[in-house]
Design an enzyme around this catalytic site. Structure first.
Site, PDB file in Angstrom:
ATOM      1  N   SER A  55      50.250  47.521   3.527  1.00  0.00           N
ATOM      2  CA  SER A  55      48.951  48.023   3.961  1.00  0.00           C
ATOM      3  C   SER A  55      47.851  47.510   3.014  1.00  0.00           C
ATOM      4  O   SER A  55      47.776  46.312   2.760  1.00  0.00           O
ATOM      5  CB  SER A  55      49.010  49.559   4.006  1.00  0.00           C
ATOM      6  OG  SER A  55      47.936  50.079   4.713  1.00  0.00           O
TER       7      SER A  55
ATOM      8  N   ASP B  43      53.860  49.467  14.721  1.00  0.00           N
ATOM      9  CA  ASP B  43      52.650  49.691  13.911  1.00  0.00           C
ATOM     10  C   ASP B  43      51.431  49.310  14.741  1.00  0.00           C
ATOM     11  O   ASP B  43      51.230  48.142  15.062  1.00  0.00           O
ATOM     12  CB  ASP B  43      52.738  48.838  12.639  1.00  0.00           C
ATOM     13  CG  ASP B  43      51.587  49.092  11.672  1.00  0.00           C
ATOM     14  OD1 ASP B  43      50.625  49.797  12.036  1.00  0.00           O
ATOM     15  OD2 ASP B  43      51.662  48.573  10.541  1.00  0.00           O
TER      16      ASP B  43
ATOM     17  N   HIS C 121      52.988  52.584  11.313  1.00  0.00           N
ATOM     18  CA  HIS C 121      52.531  51.983  10.059  1.00  0.00           C
ATOM     19  C   HIS C 121      53.339  52.494   8.862  1.00  0.00           C
ATOM     20  O   HIS C 121      53.548  51.777   7.889  1.00  0.00           O
ATOM     21  CB  HIS C 121      51.047  52.288   9.875  1.00  0.00           C
ATOM     22  CG  HIS C 121      50.428  51.577   8.722  1.00  0.00           C
ATOM     23  ND1 HIS C 121      50.459  50.203   8.587  1.00  0.00           N
ATOM     24  CD2 HIS C 121      49.754  52.033   7.638  1.00  0.00           C
ATOM     25  CE1 HIS C 121      49.833  49.861   7.467  1.00  0.00           C
ATOM     26  NE2 HIS C 121      49.400  50.943   6.870  1.00  0.00           N
TER      27      HIS C 121
END
Lengths: 373, 199
Positions: free
Chosen positions: A148, A313, A346
């Site tokens: 991320s 995701d 995610h």
């Protein structure tokens, strides 16, 4: 990993941030696992995401219930193998876990910086991480790894310090945020800022915390971290309490989950840091200096890249990771990309998955062999 | 190295940019990077094959060829290679167009359904042929677009693509005189090196 202890590095250097503000000095809190070899070639930097910190693996005390945030992946025999790598985790500048940030005292006023803490960018973080690396005697990282927002740092590392990074491992990260991504961040910021206890970011002096706002921000965040299917499997329409038949005081499991996550987060995380981190996410755009051309942005990199994405995701989808891959191919850079089948959205980058760990571990094995020759 | 990959490797110039569609364990690209300084990328969808590429240090992109190749820009490679994969994709004709949009040249290999054994099996038993180079039953085969050399050349001619070179080999990837005389009858695998259609 066992018991680990954080360290603190103080830097007297004046640091002019990308926003133009100069800090007179700053502290970074970090942890290390494993041993730096004689050639100083086996160091790995772990970059944290929005709410992470330096404590990536192991426990601080024997009574700790939870280990570091990426303990599943870092440790002896794990993909980021501390028997072979010297692993460094750092709390980024602007954080709220010991490094200089909004909670720290502003030397000009003698009071906490609060919302007046200058805007920090991914580029600023990478620069301060490089200063920490100098302090640790690491000239070149075997790998810089992050998921991320952490993945964005790994990418920025490859661009800003092409000779100080052998491998950039960019997990579940886009080359820049989409309007939708920024929109979710703005909702989170607005939730915090409209909490009456936020007090324009000066809540420390009033001995308050904008808990409700931060809780709401985190609840929104969690919805974007999970997938519809993942939520369905995990919570479905299970009831925590009440009875739909009599329509009284019903609470679904998913509500309970979000309340719990939101509440516990609002107790331990700083609201100003949350705003600062989301801003860093929004502003991240390594292609900005090359007129939006990502191929040119990565043209001078020397690292090999591993780009990982997860099928479910939707916050930072495989297609977004693919944009990085395509730019690297166009720039003739070495790259491996894999899309891991996972239902966890995610959040997948934090969760054990056989194939994920096989690819990551296999890549690092090969990277180590390459460094040895 | 696999004999068919050796034949392909010989067709690739040192330092070329190579895209290998359905690269498997990355053996060809590994060889080309080491021996010819080739800047190569493999495209693969199989998890085990991708892991093998990772272990070999080969650039590999996880991507399903049936999603098309729009992500690769025009003329971004010198050579696009596809070994034993054409017959397994959803749209072979479109893929062929894509390969020559991306690459200046391409090399394509595929198994020959016109081999005399296939013809004989179909003629005598009335059943779909199963052979060493086509080992699957009809219901489980990944080879959904089988063709003969003649079929392929008809398609190539229709597109106006020049055949720069063609090699035809037997099941052991050997060249033999009688194969060259009747390739569509005795050849097991063909290697076509194709160029772009002249404008």
């Amino acid at each position: 990993m066992g018991i680990v202890a954080p360290c603190r590095a103080h830097f007297d250097d004046c640091l002019t941030l990308q926003c133009g503000v100069t800090l007179g000095g700053f502290d970074l809190v970090y942890e290390t696992y494993g041993t730096l070899n004689a050639e100083r070639s086996n160091a790995v930097l772990i970059c944290h995401a929005l709410s992470g910190n330096h404590h990536a693996a192991g426990f601080h005390t024997p009574d700790d219930v939870k280990p570091g945030w990426w303990d599943t992946c870092i440790g002896p025999g794990k993909p980021i193998d501390t028997d072979r790598f010297f692993v460094v985790g750092v709390n980024n500048l602007g954080g709220c876990d010991g490094s200089t940030g909004p909670v720290s005292e502003n030397p000009a006023t003698g009071e906490p910086w609060g919302a007046a803490f200058p805007t920090v960018t991914v580029k600023d973080w990478v620069r301060t991480q490089a200063m920490l690396a100098d302090r640790l005697g690491v000239h070149r990282f075997a790998a810089v790894i992050g998921g991320s927002l952490g993945g964005m740092q790994a990418m920025q590392w490859a661009i800003d310090y092409p000779d100080r990074i052998a491998n950039a491992i960019v997990i579940a990260a886009p080359p820049k945020l989409s309007a939708q991504n920024i929109a979710f961040n703005e909702i989170a910021r607005h939730a915090i800022q409209s909490d009456p206890d936020f007090l324009g970011g000066r809540y420390y002096e009033a001995d308050k915390r904008p808990r409700r706002g931060l809780m709401l921000a985190r609840m929104i965040g969690h919805v974007t971290y999970l997938s519809d299917d993942g939520m369905g499997t995990r919570f479905g329409r299970e009831l925590k309490s009440g009875d739909i038949g009599s329509a009284q005081d019903v609470q679904f499991q998913v509500e309970s989950y979000l309340h719990y996550q939101g509440t516990s987060f609002s107790e331990k995380f700083d609201a100003n840091t949350y705003i600062l981190m989301t801003r860093a996410l929004d502003y991240f755009d390594p292609a900005l200096e090359s007129d939006g051309d990502l191929v040119r942005a990565v043209a001078e990199t020397n690292a090999r890249f591993l780009i990982l994405a997860f099928s479910s995701d939707w916050r930072f989808s495989p297609a977004r990771s693919g944009e990085i891959v395509d730019a690297l191919i166009a720039a003739r850079k070495d790259v491996v990309s894999a899309v891991i089948d996972s239902p966890h959205g995610h959040d997948s980058f934090l969760i054990y998955n056989e194939r994920y760990f096989e690819v990551l571990g296999g890549y690092l094995d090969e990277a180590l062999r390459r460094l040895d020759t | 190295m696999r004999r068919d990959l050796e034949i392909i490797a010989a067709l690739i110039k040192p330092g070329a940019r190579v895209l290998d569609l359905g690269c498997g364990d990355g053996e060809l690209l590994h060889h080309l990077a080491r021996e010819k300084g080739v800047n190569g990328y493999g495209v693969e969808k199989d998890a085990a094959a991708i892991s093998a590429c990772v272990a070999a240090g080969v650039n590999v992109i996880e991507h399903d060829l049936d999603e098309g190749l729009a992500r690769f820009p025009d003329s971004s490679f010198d050579m696009v290679v596809m070994t034993e994969t054409l017959q397994a994709v959803a749209e072979p004709s479109r893929l062929l167009d894509e390969m020559l949009r991306i690459g200046d040249e391409c090399v394509v290999t595929f198994p020959n359904f016109g081999h005399w054994r296939c013809r004989a099996q179909l003629a005598t038993s009335g059943r779909m042929p199963v052979a060493r180079h086509l080992p699957h039953d009809w219901y489980s085969t990944p080879n959904i677009h089988l063709c003969t050399f003649r079929d392929f050349e008809l398609l190539v001619n229709e597109k106006g693509l020049p055949i720069i070179e063609r090699f035809v080999v037997n099941g052991d990837h050997e060249f033999q005189a009688h194969i060259n005389r009747f390739p569509n009858l005795f050849g097991t695998t063909a290697f076509y090196r194709l160029g772009r259609a002249p404008r």
